[in-house]
Design an enzyme around this catalytic site. Sequence first.
Site, short mmCIF file in Angstrom:
data_model
loop_
_atom_site.label_atom_id
_atom_site.label_comp_id
_atom_site.label_asym_id
_atom_site.label_seq_id
_atom_site.Cartn_x
_atom_site.Cartn_y
_atom_site.Cartn_z
N GLU B 60 0.80 -1.23 0.00
CA GLU B 60 0.00 0.00 0.00
C GLU B 60 0.84 1.28 0.00
O GLU B 60 0.58 2.17 -0.81
CB GLU B 60 -1.00 -0.01 1.16
CG GLU B 60 -2.15 -0.99 0.99
CD GLU B 60 -1.84 -2.38 1.50
OE1 GLU B 60 -0.71 -2.61 1.96
OE2 GLU B 60 -2.73 -3.26 1.44
N HIS B 129 -10.96 -4.50 9.68
CA HIS B 129 -11.61 -4.38 8.36
C HIS B 129 -12.97 -3.70 8.48
O HIS B 129 -13.85 -3.94 7.65
CB HIS B 129 -11.78 -5.76 7.70
CG HIS B 129 -10.52 -6.32 7.13
ND1 HIS B 129 -9.48 -6.76 7.91
CD2 HIS B 129 -10.10 -6.50 5.84
CE1 HIS B 129 -8.50 -7.21 7.14
NE2 HIS B 129 -8.86 -7.06 5.87
#
Lengths: 327, 331
Positions: B60, B129
């Site tokens: 990322e 998440h």
Amino acid sequence: MADAEPKTNAEDYLRMYRQMVRIRTFEDNANQLYLSAKMPGLTHMYSGEEAIAVGICEALTDEDRITSTHRGHGHCVAKGAEFKEMFCELLGKEEGYCRGKGGSMHIADQSHGNLGANAIVGGSMGIATGSALRAKLQGSDDVTVCFFGDGATAQGLMYEVMNMAALWKLPVIYACENNGYSEYTRTEEIAAGSITARAEAFGIEAHQVDGQDVLAVNALTRRLVERARRGEGPFFMELMTYRYHGHHVGDINREYYRSKDEEKDWKENRDPIIRFRAWLVTEGIASEDEIEAMNAEIVKDAAEAVSYAEAAPYPDASEVDMHVYAD
Amino acid sequence: MREITLSQAVNEAIAEEMRRDPTVFLMGEDVAEAGTPFKVLSGLVEEFGTQRVIDTPISEPGFVGMAVGAAMTGGRPIVDLMFGDFLYLVMDQLCNQAAKQHYMSGGKLTVPMVLRTNLGATRRSAAQHSQSLQALVAHIPGLKVALPSSAYEAKGLMKTAIRDNNPVVIFEDKLMYQDKAPVPEDEYLITFGEAHIKRAGRDITLIATSSMVQVAEKAAAILAGEGIEAEVIDPRTIVPLDEASLLASVRKTSRAIVIDEGHQSYGVTAEIASRLNEKAFYHLDAPVLRMGAMDVPVPFSPALEDLTVPTPERVVEQARKLCAGELIHAA
């Protein structure tokens, strides 16, 4: 000097010499501005590493991009910047390259392809690699050089972007300026194994070169740039060098991490400017008098630019919330 | 008008902008053939190829950093961050690099990039998440933040984000991807900084973002049955924020609850409530209330997770108290 094929005319050699002296002179003035408390904040001196910035940037065009570091004045000068705008930036003046908003650690000059210094160690590796991705996607043949120090090899970002650069054959050259010190710590205490081997693990061709030899740096860079333009990139260079000052201008008492004898040895025996000057004279490219005249002219230019910057106005208060967002 | 899902709306917005502007490209984890885990981007790689729909490694910071560099040099990247929770991984590239380039360069460099990601709990995905981290990026000058609340907003805000010359973070509610809404076939954009009154009312203002707009609308419907007319306003972007519309509503209703799925403390609700207090104090009949997610990591167990986010019932309960003039002191 290196036996690699140098640029082939006197004008090129003299420009390289001139650029190295300009960097050293810029830094001497910046250091004085700090010591005399005329410069806000701190700055990180490039003195001692001039052959790297100049050897590399002389192999690039204005279309080629670089990303620079907190120790970035040398890259900025080598990529074509002017003293006046640079000193104005260091002093936080409106006429600076970044209107005084960036300062020493964020100086950028995109008119010559300098995407900017970066105060996060290793912070520009994504930017450089992304610039190369853009070149590839848009079918442009420009090359991006990512300058960083040995300290930045400890950042994870470097391995993420080298992986992608290698997968996608991006036209980027990673230029690791190994000056032996990661801030206040010897590089061997923070870097396991070999730095070039890390790039090689991704299948990236890596070279180690004497960073005090401007012709060696330039010859290697020209070969790699040409190959990167043809889609043979990325490449990695580890340039062995030394920083004459401390981590920053305020790092004066540094015998706890390195000796004065070591500093003296690099300054007297391996200085890139002294070495290149001697070569220019030996080869009959310039006389001692011509070199002294060039040096004097640069000293004068710098002094004028400093005076100009000292007298230049600060940005108006209305600038403080300008440029947060682009139109 | 035809109805399409929020997922289709995002896909259409990106496809239209990629057709319009050859410098727009997509990159992220599993964005090409996989079309993301939520299948939002399915089909784009077939039309635009792997040159413009680029699958990246699971790196990322690396690919967000590369998007910054591409944007600084003439590209218009859309980076896909698979879960909003991964924002923590990219904070340096987003907040130190992307957000500040324009300012640090005195206006010379621009970073026209979009970071699309998601928010929202109750998908039983636990603490890493399920977070709604819009406050985190809204805090950083230089970033714009869009929070679409339906397919209509998702398309119009995405198209505006792609054309914007600044880094824009756009959060989609991952539980709304299959929700349908009327979306015009003709092209439209939604200007940043323009709130939308979803439901007009005179008694209380419910300012709600993203996933919480549906919650506020359901609460308003229940309240209407009790004779309380709630006005529901969706700011649509929190940076820039349409403060004028929010203030106008509160000056009319004299009461407000601000609802957002991020953690309540130091959050979006706190910022908006504070502005209302500062600028509409003499119009208020009651304290402005904040309703955010509980200040706990999102728990896995459904029995616990459902307690952590605002619900229509809890909004109704608070609205009733405000309208009845009951003194409310936050616990």
